[in-house]
Scaffold this motif. Structure first.
Motif, PDB file in Angstrom:
ATOM      1  N   UNK A 199      -9.512  -6.273  -1.283  1.00 40.06           N
ATOM      2  CA  UNK A 199      -9.659  -5.540  -2.531  1.00 40.06           C
ATOM      3  C   UNK A 199     -10.556  -4.335  -2.263  1.00 40.06           C
ATOM      4  N   UNK A 200     -10.093  -3.159  -2.668  1.00 41.63           N
ATOM      5  CA  UNK A 200     -10.919  -1.972  -2.466  1.00 41.63           C
ATOM      6  C   UNK A 200     -10.815  -1.019  -3.650  1.00 41.63           C
ATOM      7  N   UNK A 201     -11.930  -0.345  -3.917  1.00 39.86           N
ATOM      8  CA  UNK A 201     -11.962   0.700  -4.929  1.00 39.86           C
ATOM      9  C   UNK A 201     -11.781   2.029  -4.211  1.00 39.86           C
ATOM     10  N   UNK A 202     -10.823   2.794  -4.680  1.00 38.31           N
ATOM     11  CA  UNK A 202     -10.492   4.075  -4.055  1.00 38.31           C
ATOM     12  C   UNK A 202     -10.912   5.210  -4.969  1.00 38.31           C
ATOM     13  N   UNK A 203     -11.800   6.055  -4.481  1.00 38.83           N
ATOM     14  CA  UNK A 203     -12.155   7.296  -5.150  1.00 38.83           C
ATOM     15  C   UNK A 203     -11.074   8.300  -4.736  1.00 38.83           C
ATOM     16  N   UNK A 214     -11.938  11.380  -2.792  1.00 45.32           N
ATOM     17  CA  UNK A 214     -12.251  11.154  -1.377  1.00 45.32           C
ATOM     18  C   UNK A 214     -11.024  10.751  -0.569  1.00 45.32           C
ATOM     19  N   UNK A 215      -9.971  10.330  -1.262  1.00 47.60           N
ATOM     20  CA  UNK A 215      -8.742   9.884  -0.603  1.00 47.60           C
ATOM     21  C   UNK A 215      -7.554  10.563  -1.297  1.00 47.60           C
ATOM     22  N   UNK A 216      -7.413  11.858  -1.029  1.00 51.14           N
ATOM     23  CA  UNK A 216      -6.406  12.658  -1.727  1.00 51.14           C
ATOM     24  C   UNK A 216      -4.986  12.189  -1.446  1.00 51.14           C
ATOM     25  N   UNK A 217      -4.810  11.401  -0.400  1.00 40.12           N
ATOM     26  CA  UNK A 217      -3.475  10.863  -0.115  1.00 40.12           C
ATOM     27  C   UNK A 217      -3.005   9.911  -1.220  1.00 40.12           C
ATOM     28  N   UNK A 218      -3.900   9.495  -2.107  1.00 42.27           N
ATOM     29  CA  UNK A 218      -3.562   8.631  -3.236  1.00 42.27           C
ATOM     30  C   UNK A 218      -3.229   9.423  -4.503  1.00 42.27           C
ATOM     31  N   UNK A 261      -9.740  19.351  -6.489  1.00 44.68           N
ATOM     32  CA  UNK A 261     -10.007  20.693  -5.965  1.00 44.68           C
ATOM     33  C   UNK A 261     -11.289  21.322  -6.500  1.00 44.68           C
ATOM     34  N   UNK A 262     -11.982  20.622  -7.385  1.00 49.67           N
ATOM     35  CA  UNK A 262     -13.146  21.229  -8.034  1.00 49.67           C
ATOM     36  C   UNK A 262     -14.425  21.020  -7.231  1.00 49.67           C
ATOM     37  N   UNK A 263     -15.365  21.939  -7.412  1.00 53.74           N
ATOM     38  CA  UNK A 263     -16.700  21.783  -6.841  1.00 53.74           C
ATOM     39  C   UNK A 263     -17.614  21.025  -7.802  1.00 53.74           C
ATOM     40  N   UNK A 264     -17.144  20.809  -9.035  1.00 48.51           N
ATOM     41  CA  UNK A 264     -17.937  20.087 -10.026  1.00 48.51           C
ATOM     42  C   UNK A 264     -17.975  18.597  -9.695  1.00 48.51           C
ATOM     43  N   UNK A 265     -18.980  17.919 -10.213  1.00 45.98           N
ATOM     44  CA  UNK A 265     -19.098  16.482  -9.947  1.00 45.98           C
ATOM     45  C   UNK A 265     -18.089  15.663 -10.743  1.00 45.98           C
ATOM     46  N   UNK A 266     -17.525  16.248 -11.785  1.00 49.56           N
ATOM     47  CA  UNK A 266     -16.546  15.546 -12.620  1.00 49.56           C
ATOM     48  C   UNK A 266     -15.285  16.385 -12.729  1.00 49.56           C
ATOM     49  N   UNK A 267     -14.155  15.779 -12.964  1.00 51.88           N
ATOM     50  CA  UNK A 267     -13.868  14.356 -13.108  1.00 51.88           C
ATOM     51  C   UNK A 267     -13.616  13.682 -11.764  1.00 51.88           C
TER      52      UNK A 267
END
Length: 152
Positions: free
Chosen positions: A1-5, A8-12, A42-48
């Motif tokens: 089980x893994x949580x994917x950000x 950080x994993x644009x392939x998702x 693609x954003x430099x912002x911390x969100x979303x």
């Protein structure tokens, strides 16, 4: 089980778009989720930030960390949104694991509090969220607003 950000994993990206749309979108909001997820990569912002929960290659849950969840309290942010766990995986505290990851990422981004809006009573309290009042959506409904302090 893994949580994917997903950031950080644009392939998702495509999996995230399709899964989150399948759980939260209707025909009028498909593009909303696609656009938000695509631009979040693609954003430099911390969100979303968007998250997937994966078990042995199968996506079994999702959540988002966003600046506002279509609620009148624009003075509060960031917000957890779109938390969903597949029915067959509920009751295993997997939503709680997603919430803990989101809290950690929120704190690491420099925020002291985290918010969510829902009409569920009893679930989020288990994860240290406290009811602080009601908020109003543009489509006329009301939701309960919860807050979690990230300062300990």
């Amino acid at each position: 089980m893994q949580i994917i950000n997903v950031r950080e994993h644009v392939e998702y990206q495509e999996k995230a778009i399709k899964y989150i749309q399948s759980k939260w979108a209707n025909e009028n909001t498909l593009k909303l989720y696609e656009d938000c997820i695509t631009h979040s990569l693609k954003t430099d912002n911390s969100l979303p930030i968007w998250y997937l929960l994966e078990n042995r290659g199968e996506i079994i849950g999702c959540a988002g960390l966003i600046s506002n969840d279509f609620i009148s309290r624009m003075d509060l942010w960031p917000w957890v949104c779109a938390l969903y766990i597949e029915e067959g995986y509920r009751g295993m505290s997997l939503g709680g694991k997603l919430l803990l990851k989101i809290k950690k990422d929120t704190k690491n981004a420099g925020f002291n509090k985290l918010y969510l809006c829902t009409n569920h009573i009893g679930y989020y309290e288990k994860y240290d969220f406290s009811y602080i009042g009601d908020g109003y959506h543009p489509w006329g409904s009301i939701s309960r607003i919860y807050e979690a302090s990230l300062i300990k």
